[in-house]
Scaffold this motif. Structure first.
Motif, PDB file in Angstrom:
ATOM      1  N   GLY A  92      -2.246  -0.689  -3.771  1.00 10.02           N
ATOM      2  CA  GLY A  92      -3.404  -0.030  -4.623  1.00 10.02           C
ATOM      3  C   GLY A  92      -3.702   1.412  -4.134  1.00 10.02           C
ATOM      4  N   SER A  93      -3.805   1.612  -2.841  1.00 12.99           N
ATOM      5  CA  SER A  93      -4.200   2.829  -2.387  1.00 12.99           C
ATOM      6  C   SER A  93      -2.965   4.160  -2.959  1.00 12.99           C
ATOM      7  CB  SER A  93      -4.106   2.804  -1.008  1.00 12.99           C
ATOM      8  OG  SER A  93      -5.200   2.030  -0.462  1.00 12.99           O
ATOM      9  N   VAL A  94      -1.743   3.498  -2.886  1.00 12.33           N
ATOM     10  CA  VAL A  94      -0.673   4.526  -3.365  1.00 12.33           C
ATOM     11  C   VAL A  94      -0.604   4.620  -4.626  1.00 12.33           C
ATOM     12  CG1 VAL A  94       1.688   4.659  -3.346  1.00 12.33           C
ATOM     13  CG2 VAL A  94       0.708   3.751  -1.307  1.00 12.33           C
ATOM     14  N   LEU A  95      -0.649   3.594  -5.426  1.00  8.44           N
ATOM     15  CA  LEU A  95      -0.854   3.831  -6.999  1.00  8.44           C
ATOM     16  C   LEU A  95      -2.070   4.396  -7.487  1.00  8.44           C
ATOM     17  CD1 LEU A  95       0.507   0.337  -8.174  1.00  8.44           C
ATOM     18  CD2 LEU A  95       1.594   2.427  -8.157  1.00  8.44           C
ATOM     19  N   ARG A  96      -3.125   4.352  -6.676  1.00  8.81           N
ATOM     20  CA  ARG A  96      -4.350   5.136  -7.011  1.00  8.81           C
ATOM     21  C   ARG A  96      -4.368   6.339  -6.749  1.00  8.81           C
ATOM     22  NH1 ARG A  96      -7.010   0.546  -5.911  1.00  8.81           N
ATOM     23  NH2 ARG A  96      -7.498   1.030  -3.705  1.00  8.81           N
ATOM     24  N   GLY A  97      -3.319   7.012  -5.920  1.00 12.76           N
ATOM     25  CA  GLY A  97      -3.184   8.331  -5.570  1.00 12.76           C
ATOM     26  C   GLY A  97      -4.142   8.714  -4.335  1.00 12.76           C
ATOM     27  N   GLU A  98      -4.564   7.637  -3.857  1.00 11.23           N
ATOM     28  CA  GLU A  98      -5.382   8.014  -2.580  1.00 11.23           C
ATOM     29  C   GLU A  98      -4.474   8.342  -1.276  1.00 11.23           C
ATOM     30  OE1 GLU A  98      -7.491   4.312  -2.062  1.00 11.23           O
ATOM     31  OE2 GLU A  98      -8.687   4.538  -3.729  1.00 11.23           O
ATOM     32  N   ILE A  99      -3.530   7.789  -1.505  1.00 16.81           N
ATOM     33  CA  ILE A  99      -2.284   8.188  -0.304  1.00 16.81           C
ATOM     34  C   ILE A  99      -1.383   9.138  -1.216  1.00 16.81           C
ATOM     35  CG2 ILE A  99      -0.428   7.326   0.923  1.00 16.81           C
ATOM     36  CD1 ILE A  99      -2.050   4.892   1.847  1.00 16.81           C
ATOM     37  N   LYS A 100      -1.128  10.370  -0.705  1.00 16.20           N
ATOM     38  CA  LYS A 100      -0.401  11.090  -1.492  1.00 16.20           C
ATOM     39  C   LYS A 100       1.257  11.440  -0.644  1.00 16.20           C
ATOM     40  CE  LYS A 100      -3.732  13.282  -4.504  1.00 16.20           C
ATOM     41  NZ  LYS A 100      -3.098  12.573  -5.673  1.00 16.20           N
ATOM     42  N   SER A 101       1.539  10.787   0.273  1.00 17.48           N
ATOM     43  CA  SER A 101       2.667  10.993   1.147  1.00 17.48           C
ATOM     44  C   SER A 101       3.868  10.000   0.889  1.00 17.48           C
ATOM     45  CB  SER A 101       2.076  10.967   2.706  1.00 17.48           C
ATOM     46  OG  SER A 101       1.542   9.526   2.907  1.00 17.48           O
ATOM     47  N   VAL A 102       3.518   9.029   0.274  1.00 14.64           N
ATOM     48  CA  VAL A 102       4.493   8.044   0.010  1.00 14.64           C
ATOM     49  C   VAL A 102       5.314   7.953  -1.454  1.00 14.64           C
ATOM     50  CG1 VAL A 102       5.084   5.608  -0.140  1.00 14.64           C
ATOM     51  CG2 VAL A 102       3.247   6.257   1.143  1.00 14.64           C
ATOM     52  N   LYS A 103       6.684   8.442  -1.131  1.00 12.01           N
ATOM     53  CA  LYS A 103       7.667   8.645  -2.385  1.00 12.01           C
ATOM     54  C   LYS A 103       8.183   7.475  -2.649  1.00 12.01           C
ATOM     55  CE  LYS A 103      11.258  11.729  -3.688  1.00 12.01           C
ATOM     56  NZ  LYS A 103      12.424  12.779  -3.265  1.00 12.01           N
ATOM     57  N   SER A 104       8.406   6.551  -1.800  1.00 11.83           N
ATOM     58  CA  SER A 104       9.052   5.103  -2.017  1.00 11.83           C
ATOM     59  C   SER A 104       8.341   4.081  -1.145  1.00 11.83           C
ATOM     60  CB  SER A 104      10.518   5.316  -1.642  1.00 11.83           C
ATOM     61  OG  SER A 104      11.128   3.996  -1.717  1.00 11.83           O
ATOM     62  N   LEU A 105       7.964   3.038  -1.981  1.00 11.31           N
ATOM     63  CA  LEU A 105       7.315   1.769  -1.377  1.00 11.31           C
ATOM     64  C   LEU A 105       8.160   0.600  -1.518  1.00 11.31           C
ATOM     65  CD1 LEU A 105       4.957   0.713   0.269  1.00 11.31           C
ATOM     66  CD2 LEU A 105       3.561   0.675  -1.815  1.00 11.31           C
ATOM     67  N   THR A 106       8.330   0.073  -0.459  1.00  7.83           N
ATOM     68  CA  THR A 106       9.090  -1.432  -0.454  1.00  7.83           C
ATOM     69  C   THR A 106       8.326  -2.437   0.136  1.00  7.83           C
ATOM     70  OG1 THR A 106      11.395  -0.356  -0.524  1.00  7.83           O
ATOM     71  CG2 THR A 106      11.257  -2.736   0.090  1.00  7.83           C
ATOM     72  N   LEU A 107       7.768  -3.274  -0.443  1.00  7.80           N
ATOM     73  CA  LEU A 107       7.185  -4.575   0.005  1.00  7.80           C
ATOM     74  C   LEU A 107       7.841  -5.882  -0.057  1.00  7.80           C
ATOM     75  CD1 LEU A 107       3.588  -3.529  -1.528  1.00  7.80           C
ATOM     76  CD2 LEU A 107       4.299  -3.371   0.750  1.00  7.80           C
ATOM     77  N   PHE A 108       7.827  -6.593   0.930  1.00  9.17           N
ATOM     78  CA  PHE A 108       8.386  -7.836   0.863  1.00  9.17           C
ATOM     79  C   PHE A 108       7.191  -9.011   1.216  1.00  9.17           C
ATOM     80  CE2 PHE A 108      11.733  -5.262   2.386  1.00  9.17           C
ATOM     81  CZ  PHE A 108      12.883  -5.827   1.967  1.00  9.17           C
ATOM     82  N   PHE A 109       6.860  -9.582   0.087  1.00  9.53           N
ATOM     83  CA  PHE A 109       5.542 -10.565   0.152  1.00  9.53           C
ATOM     84  C   PHE A 109       6.085 -11.571   0.889  1.00  9.53           C
ATOM     85  CE2 PHE A 109       4.552  -7.778  -3.504  1.00  9.53           C
ATOM     86  CZ  PHE A 109       3.212  -7.545  -3.217  1.00  9.53           C
ATOM     87  N   PRO A 110       5.097 -12.090   1.699  1.00 11.10           N
ATOM     88  CA  PRO A 110       5.125 -13.219   2.733  1.00 11.10           C
ATOM     89  C   PRO A 110       5.491 -14.666   2.118  1.00 11.10           C
ATOM     90  CG  PRO A 110       2.709 -12.747   2.212  1.00 11.10           C
ATOM     91  CD  PRO A 110       3.478 -11.735   1.687  1.00 11.10           C
ATOM     92  N   PHE A 111       6.083 -15.178   3.038  1.00 13.82           N
ATOM     93  CA  PHE A 111       6.264 -17.064   2.810  1.00 13.82           C
ATOM     94  C   PHE A 111       4.910 -17.650   2.406  1.00 13.82           C
ATOM     95  CE2 PHE A 111      10.405 -17.436   5.128  1.00 13.82           C
ATOM     96  CZ  PHE A 111      11.210 -16.347   4.390  1.00 13.82           C
ATOM     97  N   TYR A 112       4.061 -17.639   3.326  1.00 11.12           N
ATOM     98  CA  TYR A 112       2.743 -18.147   2.972  1.00 11.12           C
ATOM     99  C   TYR A 112       1.551 -17.271   2.781  1.00 11.12           C
ATOM    100  CZ  TYR A 112       5.779 -21.902   4.832  1.00 11.12           C
ATOM    101  OH  TYR A 112       6.779 -22.672   5.093  1.00 11.12           O
ATOM    102  N   ILE A 113       0.907 -17.402   1.862  1.00 11.01           N
ATOM    103  CA  ILE A 113      -0.215 -16.739   1.472  1.00 11.01           C
ATOM    104  C   ILE A 113      -1.519 -17.313   1.427  1.00 11.01           C
ATOM    105  CG2 ILE A 113      -0.903 -15.267  -0.412  1.00 11.01           C
ATOM    106  CD1 ILE A 113       2.045 -14.861  -1.295  1.00 11.01           C
TER     107      ILE A 113
END
Length: 1448
Positions: free
Chosen positions: A388-409
């Motif tokens: 959310g921080s990256v997509l809202r533009g609050e963080i402006k340093s990230v060009k590429s973001l890869t997220l692996f969502f966990p097994f148990y949530i």
């Protein structure tokens, strides 16, 4: 067939003067080597170590026999093999360890010289590996060093890898002799593992030797560009050694890349200092640091002072949050680094804690983003917060973001998604993120559901993300809902350029091509939308829509259209006396409404089949703002008698299929279809009562593709009566208003103005509607002059963009490569092409009749779809004579229109035209029957090879009940392929395309009829000079993929998803008619194949795994049914012959998550050991050396479990071997020879690890050795009277009736027994104390089973009715209550648990001694190798595990 040993003995009996023949395996190997084929590495048969050694050569290269035994015939065979290797200079990889089985003394110095001879002058050798070598004498090692040094100096090797070797000083000196300062060596990369691994007094000298070698290479070899150093966190490194290396790094000016892995403490600081400061290295541009800690400040200093670094990768770096913040600030201030990758793959580690800190600290409004974050999140919320921080533009340093969502949530603390991921699309405009990769685990579909919708809402307005990668590993289902939601995003988001769905179900069900086609179209839309933005044109809501009338001939469509026009214009269309309607030809186009509110055009589709190709060509390629009105006449066209109800179903089903297949689905806006039944005045009141049930049935079937909306209030109309049509008109207009208001993108208002003016102009001026670009420019001038356009706007680009938009919405028609613009669509669709097609049908019939007495009728030419040039000229001449207003158009323009719409073409150097849409296949029904009776066949194979290789593939609609290939699809594809390929390699017929490519004969065949309209067959006779595998790869790339991509394109069937099948080989060879051919979907065949392997592995006892014969596991034959019409009996065909190499490997890799199961078991054993250590602190329990209790019911072979308490490195070794199959396997035969060994190895380790795991679980539940001796069942559980598990927190009152159950204890996995009655017990004061303890025991077992993933692999979720509820509320540690958590993890109840076991034993033994099979459906059995178990009947019959049934 003789074994190698027997063959060797036979050689010994040969006479002395007779030269014995080499063993067959050796001859085969030599032939392969002498073929001079380029090898990636040694074939598996040469990897002479215990795992890979081929039995054919084991007798000649024994592991332990002294070299003195290699004499006589044995020595000659060895020498011949080694000479063959030495004569082959085609290897790309030289792995010393594989030649000698890691023991270099297994070969003599002379043999080493022979075997390495071919590598000295090799021009293809790329890599040399020296891995974990052993030797009997240092002289052997040092001699080998000389040989390898020569290879480094004289060959093309570019990469040297030394792994975990304690090598002597002389060896390194000899090796370095190949790298003098002015050598011809091509070495560019040096990789040394576990350098300075041992620094004790005894072996420290060896480490110094290794470092001296590295330093010497750095100082003397000026071609070296990459240095990779891998150490060990657990070992101390001498600072003096590191300083020596650090200084060499500072002085080196050639090195471009430095990789440091697991270098710790002061060593890491010293090496990084070589890059920092004014005197630091300035040649290194790429730096990679892996699994290191304590380097935060040093790394920050590197970024501050070093201006040569361009690419930095940080993988698994551990440091405090404050150091991450400092690093982020240094990255922000560095002006030269363009790519900084931070990869965190250990949930809960400090690296994960600092990922957001480094991203925020590195943010800057004045600098382009450089960070590439790759994170395995420890929980869903933290991942979403970062996203959310990256997509809202609050963080402006990230060009590429890869997220692996966990097994148990954790589901209990989920905040509203709107608080995390922005819903307002405008917020996304401030984002700088360019690439987004999301990986969801196969166990967490709820995670995907929660994230998916809000993520796509955000992407709708995002203007920065150009690349989206989705991974749904292991997910089942077709994900049609998610697919539509993604397509909905593409409807409004023109920024996305790439979407990778290769690891999703969409890659398997054919929809991936549709996504790719949508992206391609979006790129075209983006071009003209960007021009509108540059021109600053005022924007407004969309107003253009299209109403399509469809149905069978004489259904009343045209009459309904005329009545609608009368109502809209409030005047009579024609006088009643002149209103006799003629049949619609092609498509008649007019405008229902043209004002400031809406511009609705009406497209009346002719019902005759002969126009279906034309309709498909000019059909809208998107359902955007389109409404379809199906008109049905309940009376037969010829006889006027009532049609049967089946006709309504057939006609509506056909048009729904045509609509769903020909339109590209965009999000949830499915094509909207209304149903109207005409001729109400001729119907009885109850004559059509069956209609609603059919409509509802088809509505359900097509729910994923069209929005069928039955209008029961005005379902039946008299199309001539205004008062009956007006309610229908009002409803249609309301639908358009809703569509345009709810889903309208912002488009230029200028386009509406131009469209309205064009319509008015057409009505006023009846001149030819073919305009040049200059005509269109003149027409637009008056509108453009009213706008104030920026001076930078290119007038020609703006005109071109306006044309593209008006063409997309149907206001005009722009045909590629035509010098004219068609401003009246009806002129093209009806007046020209519709009339030409109609005339073509009758023209052929008249010609045949006129000339039948003077010249033979060439029916074959018409069947193939060709027409002579003279006949075509006569057709055009007759057409122009009939339409005098078109005399100015001319034949040349008409030809261009036909050819550029891909309705036909003229053969080069010939006088023939291929126009299958314009001429009938048969001159008459009589001619059709005669040809079918004669069995006219135009396809045949031209082969003189003794054993030809055939292959067939079927490309078919994913859903044959709702999709079909349109009539225009195959003719379009034929023209497309002919343009793409050289004309000499292509031969066309109406129903097939013959290709002669790369030595292969290929037929691409499609028949547009009920039996075959859903698929295209690709039949192949492979080149005699190429393998079948090579032929398959060729046809997949150049034919199949081209066809799939074409189908998804606007010229194909953009609503159709295609999947692949394989055709029975004999059907290909004999060219059996397509509707009779045997075919099976590849995914279905793979599933059958995988099930076969699973069944075999599951039935093989642990002690028999090594006895499994080669090829047994992969020996599955698919059964082809008989073909009675051709008197062909049922046959069988090997799956490995039907599938190609990559598909066979996929089957092996998909064996029910055995790899993941093994990893889960490994991790769960570690967790179990920790829990055991907490509950039994007095016991010394370690991960690497666990003390296992003796178990009578455990297979003795699993005693090796204690020595195989698998470490993570063991797991990675096995998995790496499996995943590197493609590098060592070069044919299907090699797959059969190589993969079965790995499967057996994996299965054996899996069973051993499972046994180890379950023994630890037994200790956690206090199932002691005494219970084993008493043969007490070990898997009890308690349910209520209807079979539902009791929760641990349940309050059981005296008098409650419960049931005691026992699970099957098979070594292949415990599980509940289906249909087990269980023992009914009523709670009293005595048993109410121990029954809760039994519940606790069962939950301990289930908890660890879930933690190890056994709920999936053992099918517990399917066997336990309320599993989802149990898993959600009890088993997950995240949500479990404190009391239950303590009960599961703590063994404080030892006394009570022991009492529970005792009570179970007491209650079962006396009462049920002879009734276990009756009450529990379990049988006490004895293992062949000792021990016992209680198992169900199904498990008892598997694989001969048991010797005797002990149950009386």
């Amino acid at each position: 067939m003789l074994s190698p040993a027997a063959e060797l003995a036979t050689r010994g009996m040969d006479t002395a003067d007779e030269e014995p023949e080499l063993p067959s395996a050796v001859q085969d190997l030599i032939r392969r080597l002498e073929g001079q084929r380029t090898f990636g590495r040694f074939p598996p048969i040469l990897l002479v170590q215990n795992t890979y050694i081929g039995p054919e050569l084991e007798d000649f290269f024994p592991a332990d026999a002294p070299l003195s035994t290699n004499t006589g015939w044995r020595s000659k065979v060895r020498l011949r093999v080694l000479e063959a290797i030495g004569s082959c200079n085609s290897f790309e990889i030289l792995e010393i360890e594989y030649i000698c089985g890691r023991n270099i003394s297994r070969l003599t110095a002379r043999e080493w010289e022979i075997v390495l001879r071919g590598f000295r002058s090799s021009s293809v050798l790329r890599k040399m590996s020296i891995d974990n070598l052993r030797w009997s004498s240092e002289a052997d090692l040092e001699s080998l060093g000389v040989q390898l040094g020569i290879i480094l100096n004289t060959s093309s090797v570019t990469h040297l890898r030394i792994y975990d070797c304690t090598l002597t000083e002389r060896f390194f000196l000899n090796l370095a002799s190949g790298l003098p300062e002015n050598s011809h060596s091509k070495l560019k990369s040096l990789e040394v593992h576990t350098w300075a691994f041992r620094t004790t007094l005894e072996d420290g000298a060896n480490e110094v030797n290794a470092v001296k070698f590295i330093v010497e290479v750095l100082n003397g070899h000026h071609q070296l560009e990459t240095l990779i150093l891998v150490s060990s966190k657990s070992n101390h490194v001498d600072d003096l050694v590191v300083r020596l290396l650090s200084q060499a790094l500072k002085q080196n000016s050639c090195l471009k890349e430095l990789v440091l892995q697991e270098v710790e403490g002061g060593s890491a600081a010293l090496l990084l200092n070589a890059l920092a400061g004014d005197d630091g290295n300035r040649s290194i541009e790429r730096l990679q640091l892996v699994y290191m800690s304590g380097i935060g400040k040093c790394l920050a200093e590197v970024f501050i002072s070093n201006r040569s670094l361009r690419v930095v990768t940080l993988h698994g770096i551990f440091m405090p949050v404050e150091e991450w913040r400092l690093l982020g600030e240094a990255i922000r201030d560095n002006a030269t680094a363009t790519t900084v990758t931070v990869r965190v793959d250990a949930p809960g580690t400090p690296g994960n804690w600092g990922r957001e800190e480094v991203a925020r600290a590195a943010s800057s409004d004045k600098k382009d983003p450089v960070l590439h974050l790759e994170v395995i999140s420890e929980d869903e919320m933290s991942a979403l917060n970062l996203l959310g921080s990256v997509l809202r533009g609050e963080i402006k340093s990230v060009k590429s973001l890869t997220l692996f969502f966990p097994f148990y949530i954790s589901g209990g603390n989920l905040r509203s998604m709107e608080d995390i991921i922005p819903m307002n699309g405008i917020i996304g405009e401030t984002s700088v993120l360019s690439r987004l990769h999301l990986h969801f685990n196969y166990r967490r579909e709820d995670s995907l559901e929660r994230v998916w919708k809000q993520l796509l809402l955000c992407l709708r307005g995002n203007t920065s993300v150009t690349s989206l990668c989705l991974s749904l590993d292991g997910f089942k289902g077709d994900f049609k809902k998610q697919f539509r939601e993604l397509m909905s995003v593409l409807q409004v988001n023109l920024t996305l350029r790439e979407i990778d769905v290769s690891r999703t179900p969409w890659a398997r069900n054919g929809t991936a091509a549709l996504i790719e086609a949508a992206l391609k179209q979006n790129q075209e839309r983006a071009v003209y939308m960007s021009v509108f933005t540059e021109a600053k044109l005022p924007l407004g809501d969309a107003k253009a829509g299209r109403l399509f009338l469809c149905g069978s001939p004489r259904a009343g469509k045209t009459q309904l259209r005329r009545t609608l026009m009368k109502i809209i214009r409030d005047k009579t269309w024609f006088s009643e006396s002149l209103e006799k309607l003629s049949r619609t030809k092609g498509i008649e186009v007019d405008f229902l409404q043209n004002d400031d509110k809406m511009q609705i055009s009406i497209w009346d589709l002719a019902g005759q089949w002969i126009f279906r190709t034309l309709q498909a060509v000019l059909f809208p390629q998107t359902n955007y703002f389109c409404v379809f009105l199906f008109v049905y006449s309940p009376f037969c066209e010829e006889t006027s008698s009532p049609k049967p109800p089946s006709s309504f179903r057939t006609e509506l089903e056909g048009w729904l299929t045509f609509i769903s297949s020909s339109t590209k689905v965009m999000g949830h806006n499915l094509p909207q279809v209304l149903v109207v039944i005409s001729h109400k005045d001729k119907m009885g009141s109850n004559s059509l009562d069956w209609v609603p049930s059919i409509v509802e049935d088809l509505k359900i079937r097509f729910a994923n593709y069209v929005d069928l909306r039955p209008l029961y209030d005005f379902l039946y109309v008299n199309a001539r009566k205004r008062n009956q049509v007006i309610p229908l008109k009002n409803h249609i207009f309301e639908m358009f208003k809703t569509l345009l208001s709810e889903n309208s993108p912002r488009v230029p208002q200028l386009c509406f103005q131009l469209s309205s003016r064009l319509l008015s102009n057409i009505k006023k001026n009846k001149t030819c509607p073919l305009w040049s670009l200059n005509d269109f420019s003149t027409f637009c001038d008056s509108s453009l002059k009213q706008l104030i356009l920026p001076s930078s706007v290119d007038h020609l680009r703006l005109l071109t963009s306006l044309l593209s938009y008006l063409n997309d919405v149907g206001s005009i028609i722009c045909i590629p490569n035509l010098d004219h613009i068609i401003v009246d669509p009806n002129w093209l669709t009806n007046s020209v092409l519709g009339e030409l097609i109609a005339m073509g049908q009758h023209f052929q019939a008249r010609e045949s009749k006129a000339y039948e007495n003077t010249m033979p009728y060439n029916s074959y030419a018409r069947k193939d779809g060709f027409m002579s040039e003279g006949d075509f000229a006569l057709l055009i001449k007759t057409f122009l004579q009939k339409h005098p207003s078109l005399q100015d158009v001319g034949r040349e323009v008409l030809e261009k229109i036909i050819f550029n719409l891909d309705l036909g073409f003229k053969l080069e150097d010939s006088f023939e035209y291929f126009i299958p849409s314009f001429i009938p296949e048969y001159a008459s029904m009589k001619d059709k029957k005669q040809q079918e009776a004669a069995g006219v066949v135009s396809m045949s194979w031209d082969s003189k090879v003794a054993n030809p290789k055939f292959f067939g593939m079927r490309i078919q609609c994913e859903d044959g009940k709702t999709m079909s290939l349109s009539a225009a699809f195959f003719p379009h594809f034929q023209v497309f392929m002919r343009r793409k390929l050289k004309s000499g390699t292509v031969r066309l017929s109406r129903h097939y395309l013959q290709l002669l490519l790369d030595g292969h004969q290929i037929y691409v065949e499609h028949h547009q009829n009920e039996k075959c309209q859903n698929y295209v067959d690709v039949l192949m006779l492979c080149s005699e000079h190429k393998s079948k595998e090579e032929a398959i790869k060729y046809v997949l790339k150049h034919i199949v993929q081209e066809l799939i991509s074409f189908c998804a394109s606007p010229k194909g069937c953009p609503g159709v998803a295609l999947v692949l099948g394989v055709i029975q080989t004999v059907c290909v060879e004999k060219l059996i008619p397509s509707h009779l051919r045997g075919a099976i979907l590849i995914e279905e065949l793979k599933s059958e194949f995988c099930t076969s392997i699973n069944d075999k592995l599951g039935d093989i006892p642990l002690d028999r795994l090594q006895l499994v014969k080669e090829e047994e596991l992969l020996n599955y034959e698919h059964t082809w049914p008989s073909i009675p019409a051709l008197h062909l009996n049922a046959t069988f065909e090997q799956a490995t012959n039907l599938l190609w190499e990559s598909e066979v490997e996929a089957v092996v890799n998909e064996i029910p998550q055995k790899h993941k199961q093994l990893e889960s078991l490994q991790q769960s054993i570690i967790s179990l050991n920790e829990d055991l250590a907490q509950s039994q602190p007095e016991c010394e329990i370690t991960i690497s050396n666990s003390s296992l209790l003796h178990r009578e019911d455990c297979n003795p072979d699993s005693a090796s479990c204690s020595n195989q308490a698998s470490t993570s490195s063991d797991t990675q070794l096995i998995l790496s071997e499996i995943h590197s199959v493609h590098e060592t396997v070069r044919s299907v035969k090699s797959i059969v020879q190589g993969l079965d060994v790995k499967l057996i190895s994996l299965q054996k380790q899996l069973q051993s690890t499972f046994s180890d795991f379950m023994s630890k679980v037994d200790r956690m539940i206090k199932y002691s050795e005494s219970h084993q001796k008493n043969k007490t069942p070990k898997r009890p559980y308690v349910t209520n009277d209807v079979g539902l598990f009791y929760k641990m927190s349940a309050l059981l009152h005296v008098g409650t009736v419960v049931r005691l159950h026992l699970m099957c204890e098979s070594v292949t996995g415990f599980h509940p027994v289906k249909g087990q009655e269980g023992l009914m017990l009523r709670l009293n004061k005595e048993n109410s104390r121990w029954i809760p303890r039994v519940i606790e025991i069962s939950y301990k077992v289930l908890y660890y089973a879930v933690k190890a993933g056994l709920d999936v692999t053992l099918g517990l979720g399917e066997a336990i009715p309320d599993w989802d509820d149990l898993k959600t509320d009890i088993v997950k540690l995240d949500n479990i209550s404190e009391n239950d958590r303590w009960a599961i993890q703590n063994n404080g109840h030892s006394v009570q648990l022991n009492e529970a076991w005792l009570r179970i034993q007491q209650i079962l033994e006396p009462q049920l001694k002879y009734r276990y099979s009756e009450i529990f459906k379990l049988y006490k059995v004895k293992y062949k190798n000792g021990g016992h178990a209680w198992v169900c009947e199904e498990c008892m019959g598997k694989g001969g595990l048991f010797e005797v049934n002990l149950t009386c």
